[in-house]
Design an enzyme around this catalytic site. Structure first.
Site, PDB file in Angstrom:
ATOM      1  N   TRP A 101       0.874  -1.091  -0.049  1.00 17.87           N
ATOM      2  CA  TRP A 101       0.209   0.042   0.129  1.00 17.87           C
ATOM      3  C   TRP A 101       0.650   1.070   0.059  1.00 17.87           C
ATOM      4  CZ3 TRP A 101      -4.423  -0.740  -2.114  1.00 17.87           C
ATOM      5  CH2 TRP A 101      -5.120  -1.887  -1.909  1.00 17.87           C
ATOM      6  N   ASP A 172      -1.897   6.997   6.278  1.00 18.65           N
ATOM      7  CA  ASP A 172      -3.108   6.100   5.510  1.00 18.65           C
ATOM      8  C   ASP A 172      -3.344   5.150   6.636  1.00 18.65           C
ATOM      9  OD1 ASP A 172      -4.712   4.411   4.267  1.00 18.65           O
ATOM     10  OD2 ASP A 172      -3.407   3.592   2.766  1.00 18.65           O
ATOM     11  N   LYS A 196     -13.136  -1.320   6.779  1.00 18.10           N
ATOM     12  CA  LYS A 196     -12.426  -2.237   7.617  1.00 18.10           C
ATOM     13  C   LYS A 196     -13.192  -2.094   9.134  1.00 18.10           C
ATOM     14  CE  LYS A 196      -8.883  -2.001   4.393  1.00 18.10           C
ATOM     15  NZ  LYS A 196      -8.962  -3.028   3.574  1.00 18.10           N
TER      16      LYS A 196
HETATM   17  N1  PMP Z   1      -4.381   1.440   1.995  1.00 16.79           N
HETATM   18  C1  PMP Z   1      -4.489   0.558   2.782  1.00 16.79           C
HETATM   19  C2  PMP Z   1      -3.779   0.196   3.973  1.00 16.79           C
HETATM   20  C3  PMP Z   1      -5.606  -0.519   2.473  1.00 16.79           C
HETATM   21  O1  PMP Z   1      -5.664  -1.584   3.175  1.00 16.79           O
HETATM   22  C4  PMP Z   1      -6.284  -0.298   1.339  1.00 16.79           C
HETATM   23  C5  PMP Z   1      -7.629  -1.325   0.762  1.00 16.79           C
HETATM   24  N2  PMP Z   1      -7.271  -2.621   1.470  1.00 16.79           N
HETATM   25  C6  PMP Z   1      -6.206   0.898   0.381  1.00 16.79           C
HETATM   26  C7  PMP Z   1      -5.093   1.768   0.811  1.00 16.79           C
HETATM   27  C8  PMP Z   1      -7.078   0.857  -0.602  1.00 16.79           C
HETATM   28  O2  PMP Z   1      -8.175   1.384  -0.342  1.00 16.79           O
HETATM   29  P1  PMP Z   1      -9.573   1.736  -1.184  1.00 16.79           P
HETATM   30  O3  PMP Z   1      -9.721   0.449  -1.990  1.00 16.79           O
HETATM   31  O4  PMP Z   1     -10.548   2.050  -0.353  1.00 16.79           O
HETATM   32  O5  PMP Z   1      -9.059   2.748  -2.372  1.00 16.79           O
END
Ligand code: PMP
Length: 359
Positions: A101, A172, A196
């Site tokens: 991520w 994030d 989550k």
């Molecule tokens: N950052 C993290 C730490 C995540 O776990 C996720 C999704 N699992 C995201 C970003 C991406 O999020 P989204 O699908 O809501 O764009």
């Protein structure tokens, strides 16, 4: 029958929240309509949204000099919105790379013309570590330092807040927000997708320090412009109303649980139970450095990888679902967010023991 759902997100939600939403779905607050059907500009929904914001601020202890924004586009949208709001093309921004991520956040900043400086990169450990406190330094000219407090795929979590000096710290918090108390004031910007610990997907929450407002590049789309969203109370366009309503119900549930201190202790107990079971076994292995083990996403492999699908199928039969690891890494991932009870972890541990004995 409800199963124990270990999905990484969208993830299990508190049963009480689902039941309350079900009970009031067709006639919300005596309106003769569902919350899905009312105008976002009507006084009832504005009160619902304000209530969610108030509870969010109270539970997380958000200081008055921060705005709370209800956005769309997911955390992925924020990967681009952060550089659009906080930097100009050619500016430098610092990133800590702890896995997939943070890697995506870096890529999105590069696409916005930012000179990204990766001040700590955990690639050498195959992203099973976080940098030690004080082991990296941030150029004071960087527009911000970005990090990912919890890597949802790698199962790696910071147990401290990185020191960015006077550089604004951006986080994030998608997969660990509301899982324990956090020091909002040591961050300049926090963002998280809701799916989550906060409710369904479709809502993204940002906490933005006031001095970061008003710096967006002129080309920034209004819905990604923190200042424009702040001055319109996140109602510049139609917000994700159902998600905001469910966030409010989820926050009420968190309050009834005793708030973030109580949830943090419960989440630690859940994680400890699972890691202890992994460490005590000869079949299961967690690759993450002990001080960086995630309290939300517990990853492990089986010493015989051919047993992995057998494990996943057997667990599902026992009512323990969505344990398959992320498609990019395989293995097992048990996501144990707020709404996954200790009994669910205990049931998983019991299954793991039985499975190991049988194989
Ligand atoms: N950052 C993290 C730490 C995540 O776990 C996720 C999704 N699992 C995201 C970003 C991406 O999020 P989204 O699908 O809501 O764009």
């Amino acid at each position: 029958m409800r199963v124990y759902n270990f999905s990484a997100g969208p993830a299990t939600m508190p049963l009480e929240v689902l039941e309350q939403a079900q009970a009031e779905l067709c006639d919300w607050q005596g309106s003769g309509m569902s919350v899905l059907e009312v105008s976002h500009r009507g006084k009832d929904f504005i009160a619902c949204s304000a209530h969610a914001e108030e509870l969010f601020r109270e539970l997380l202890g958000v200081p008055d000099n921060y705005k709370v924004l209800f956005l769309q586009g997911g955390a992925t949208g924020q990967f681009a919105a952060v550089p659009m709001n906080l930097s100009d093309p050619g500016d430098t921004a610092a990133y800590i790379n702890t896995g997939q991520w943070s890697g995506k956040a870096i890529k999105a900043a590069l696409a916005q013309g930012v000179e990204t400086q990766v001040v700590a990169d955990e690639e050498a450990s195959s992203y099973t570590t976080v940098p030690a406190p004080g082991s990296f330094s941030v150029d004071p000219g960087a527009r911000y330092l970005h990090y990912t407090p919890n890597e949802t795929i790698g199962g790696v979590e910071f147990n401290y807040v990185p020191d960015a000096g006077d550089v604004p710290l951006v986080a994030d918090f998608s997969s660990s927000i509301l899982s324990r108390p956090i020091d909002v004031a040591s961050h300049a910007l926090i963002y998280a997708g809701a799916q989550k610990n906060m409710g369904p997907s479709g809502l993204t929450v940002a906490i933005v320090r006031n001095d970061l407002l008003g710096c967006a590049r002129p080309q920034t789309p209004d819905i990604f412009n923190y200042q424009k969203m702040a001055t319109s109370d996140s109602m510049l366009n139609t917000p994700p109303t159902f998600g905001i309503y469910l966030l409010g119900l989820t926050l009420e549930w968190i309050k009834r649980q005793g708030g973030l201190e109580a949830l943090g202790a419960r989440n630690q107990a859940k994680a400890d139970a699972l890691y202890n079971a992994i460490d005590a076994s000869a079949l299961y292995h967690n690759p993450v450095a002990p001080e960086a083990r995630s309290r939300m996403n517990v990853v492990f492999t089986l010493s015989d990888p051919e047993l992995t699908p057998v494990f996943v199928a057997g667990a599902a039969e026992a009512g323990l679902v969505n344990l398959k690891g992320h498609r990019s890494v395989g293995g097992i991932r048990a996501s144990i967010y707020n709404a996954l009870p200790l009994e669910g972890v205990e049931a998983l541990v019991a299954f793991m023991k039985e499975f190991e004995a049988a194989h």
